[in-house]
Design an enzyme around this catalytic site. Structure first.
Site, mmCIF file in Angstrom:
data_model
loop_
_atom_site.group_PDB
_atom_site.id
_atom_site.type_symbol
_atom_site.label_atom_id
_atom_site.label_comp_id
_atom_site.label_asym_id
_atom_site.label_seq_id
_atom_site.Cartn_x
_atom_site.Cartn_y
_atom_site.Cartn_z
ATOM 1 N N LYS A 1 -10.428 -0.951 10.527
ATOM 2 C CA LYS A 1 -10.533 -1.847 9.237
ATOM 3 C C LYS A 1 -11.406 -2.987 10.490
ATOM 4 C CE LYS A 1 -7.469 -0.254 6.077
ATOM 5 N NZ LYS A 1 -8.545 0.140 5.338
ATOM 6 N N HIS B 1 0.571 -1.374 0.309
ATOM 7 C CA HIS B 1 0.359 0.210 0.090
ATOM 8 C C HIS B 1 0.777 1.617 0.130
ATOM 9 C CE1 HIS B 1 -2.979 3.236 2.042
ATOM 10 N NE2 HIS B 1 -3.927 2.235 1.616
HETATM 11 N N1 PMP Z 1 -2.174 -0.660 4.463
HETATM 12 C C1 PMP Z 1 -2.894 -1.523 4.021
HETATM 13 C C2 PMP Z 1 -2.532 -2.833 3.360
HETATM 14 C C3 PMP Z 1 -4.125 -1.360 4.079
HETATM 15 O O1 PMP Z 1 -4.858 -1.417 3.229
HETATM 16 C C4 PMP Z 1 -4.494 0.259 4.591
HETATM 17 C C5 PMP Z 1 -5.442 0.639 4.379
HETATM 18 N N2 PMP Z 1 -6.166 0.542 2.855
HETATM 19 C C6 PMP Z 1 -3.596 0.726 4.838
HETATM 20 C C7 PMP Z 1 -2.006 0.301 5.480
HETATM 21 C C8 PMP Z 1 -3.425 2.273 5.438
HETATM 22 O O2 PMP Z 1 -4.476 2.795 6.842
HETATM 23 P P1 PMP Z 1 -5.088 3.948 6.874
HETATM 24 O O3 PMP Z 1 -5.432 4.433 6.221
HETATM 25 O O4 PMP Z 1 -6.081 3.274 7.924
HETATM 26 O O5 PMP Z 1 -3.526 3.527 8.013
#
Ligand code: PMP
Length: 406
Positions: free
Chosen positions: A225, A122
Site C-alpha cells: 500500500k 478492517h
Molecule cells: N487494515 C486496513 C485499514 C486496510 O485497509 C487493509 C487493506 N485493505 C488491511 C488492514 C489489510 O492489509 P493486507 O491485506 O495488506 O494485510
C-alpha cells in the site's frame, strides 16, 4: 507543489489503456502501483544479490544479509523507531495483527479479559481477535462512531474496565477515510496502563508516522500500500513488549540452539521471523520508502488532501450523491453512493470508462451494518493522481447517474 507529470513517468502502468481509454487508477487504498525504482530493485536483487541470508559465509549470502538488514534500518528510520530490533518483517498488516493477536493473547490474557476495537476496523483487525476469543474466552468491546464517521471519545473511555488488556484500532479508516486521533487514544489507554496496537495500513502511505511520538506499543503496515511489493509488511513493537511475547511460528532463523530436549529462541527481531524471510521484498520495500521520502511525506499529504477536497466538491455537484465519512480529518479516501444505483453497477460502468474504483463492503462488514448499507463505491487517491483524472471520474459518475435516470 509536486511535479506529478515527472512522478507519473516512474509508474509505467499509468500509461496503460483500458478498453481504449486512459487508465484512471483510483484504487490506491487496495494497493498502490509500483515505481520503476522498486521493480528494478526486485530484478536487481534476483539478478545480482540472491542468496539465502544469515548463516552464510559466502560473499553473496553476506551481501544479501547486509541488504536485508539495511532495509530493516531504513524502516526503522522511516518510523523513527528506537532500535531496528523493534522492526519485524511480516507478510503484511494482516499477518502482523495475527501475530500480535496470537502471541499477546497467549502471554498476556486469560478468559474474561477484554480487547477494545472500533466499529470501523478492517476484518483483519476483527477476525484474529475473534479466533482468540473462541480459543481463550476473551471478550471484544467496540467503540461506536457518530453519523460523520468519528469515533465517540466518551464511549471509548467508558469501555475500559479492570479487564481491559489491549486497545487495537485503525489509524485511518479504509472506508470512511477518518483519521482517528490515535495519539490521544493511546494516551487515554496508557493512563489506564493498557498497551495499544495501531493498524497503520491506510495511514503510513499518506502521512508521517513517528512511532516514538505516538508511543503505541505496536504499529503495523503493509508494503504494497506504500508503493512496495506485495507479500512484505512490518510489525513495529516496543522492544520490552516484543521481548515479553512468545514466538509466533517455529522454524529456522528464529532459534539460537535446538536439541530434541530443549530449544532456545533467537533474539529480537529474528525470534518472530521463522523461515527464509522475503529478503528481496524487504529491500524493495526500503526502496519504496526512500522513493516516498524523496517526494516528501508532507508534500504528499498536502497534495492528496487537496485532491480529496477537489473530488469531494466534484461529487457534491452530482444529484443524489451521498458521501460516507465526513470527519474533519480524512485520508485520501472517498466512499459514496448515488441514489439507488448499486455499487457494483457503478464500479462496472466506471471500469468501462477506464476508471478503476473499488466496490462492496471493503472488508468492513460491521461498519457497513452500522451505516445501514451493503456497500459503497470507493475512490482512493495517490500523489500520482491528477485533477484531470478527478474531473474524468466525476464526469463518469454523472454519466452513470444519467443512465440510471436517478
Ligand atoms: N487494515 C486496513 C485499514 C486496510 O485497509 C487493509 C487493506 N485493505 C488491511 C488492514 C489489510 O492489509 P493486507 O491485506 O495488506 O494485510
Amino acid at each position: 507543489m509536486l511535479d506529478v507529470q515527472a512522478i507519473r513517468k516512474d509508474f509505467p502502468i499509468l500509461d496503460h489503456k483500458i478498453y481504449d481509454k486512459p487508465l484512471i487508477y483510483l484504487d490506491n487504498g487496495a494497493t498502490t502501483q509500483k515505481p520503476r525504482q522498486v521493480v528494478e530493485k526486485i530484478a536487481n536483487g534476483y539478478y545480482n544479490v540472491n542468496a539465502n541470508i544469515h548463516r552464510g559465509v559466502h560473499f553473496l549470502s553476506q551481501a544479501a544479509t547486509e541488504a536485508h538488514e539495511e532495509a530493516r534500518e531504513t524502516v526503522r528510520r522511516f518510523l523513527n523507531a528506537r532500535s531496528s530490533n523493534e522492526i519485524v518483517f511480516t507478510r503484511g498488516t494482516t499477518e502482523s495483527i495475527n501475530l500480535i493477536a496470537s502471541c499477546f493473547t497467549d502471554a498476556c490474557m486469560s478468559a474474561g479479559d477484554e480487547v477494545i476495537l472500533s466499529v470501523m476496523e478492517h476484518h483483519s483487525n476483527i477476525v484474529p481477535w475473534q479466533i482468540q476469543a473462541a480459543r481463550k474466552g476473551i471478550a471484544l468491546k467496540v467503540i461506536p462512531m457518530d453519523e460523520k464517521g468519528v469515533l465517540n471519545p466518551d464511549a471509548y473511555r467508558e469501555l475500559f474496565s479492570d479487564k481491559t488488556r489491549l486497545v487495537s484500532v485503525t489509524h485511518v479508516s479504509n472506508v470512511l477515510g477518518t483519521v482517528n486521533p490515535v495519539k490521544a487514544m493511546i494516551e487515554t489507554a496508557h493512563e489506564r496502563g493498557v498497551p495499544v496496537l495501531i493498524d497503520g495500513a491506510q495511514a503510513v502511505p499518506h502521512t508521517r508516522v513517528d512511532v516514538q511520538d505516538l508511543d503505541a506499543e505496536f504499529y503495523v503496515f503493509s508494503g504494497h500500500k506504500i508503493y512496495g511489493p506485495t507479500g512484505i509488511g512490518v510489525l513495529y513493537g516496543k522492544e520490552e513488549w516484543l521481548d515479553r511475547l512468545p514466538p509466533y511460528q517455529g522454524g529456522g532463523e528464529m532459534i539460537a540452539t535446538v536439541s530434541f530436549e530443549k530449544t532456545a529462541f533467537n533474539e529480537l527481531p529474528f525470534k518472530f521471523e521463522a523461515g527464509t524471510p522475503d529478503y528481496i521484498g524487504s529491500t524493495a520495500l526500503a526502496e519504496a520508502l526512500r522513493y516516498v521520502d524523496r517526494i516528501g511525506m508532507e508534500n504528499i499529504a498536502a497534495y492528496e488532501e487537496e485532491l480529496l477536497r477537489y473530488a469531494t466538491a466534484g461529487l457534491r455537484t452530482i444529484e443524489g450523491a451521498r458521501v460516507f465519512g465526513q470527519a474533519d480529518r480524512k485520508g485520501a479516501v472517498l466512499s459514496f453512493l448515488v441514489g439507488e444505483i448499486h455499487p457494483y453497477d457503478m464500479g462496472m460502468l466506471l471500469d468501462r470508462l477506464g476508471i478503476a474504483v473499488r466496490t462492496g463492503h471493503h472488508c468492513a462488514q460491521p461498519l457497513m451494518r452500522a451505516l445501514g448499507i451493503e456497500g459503497t463505491v470507493r475512490a482512493s487517491f495517490s500523489f500520482y493522481n491528477t485533477r484531470e483524472e478527478i474531473d474524468a471520474f466525476v464526469a463518469g459518475v454523472e454519466r452513470v447517474r444519467k443512465m440510471f435516470r436517478v
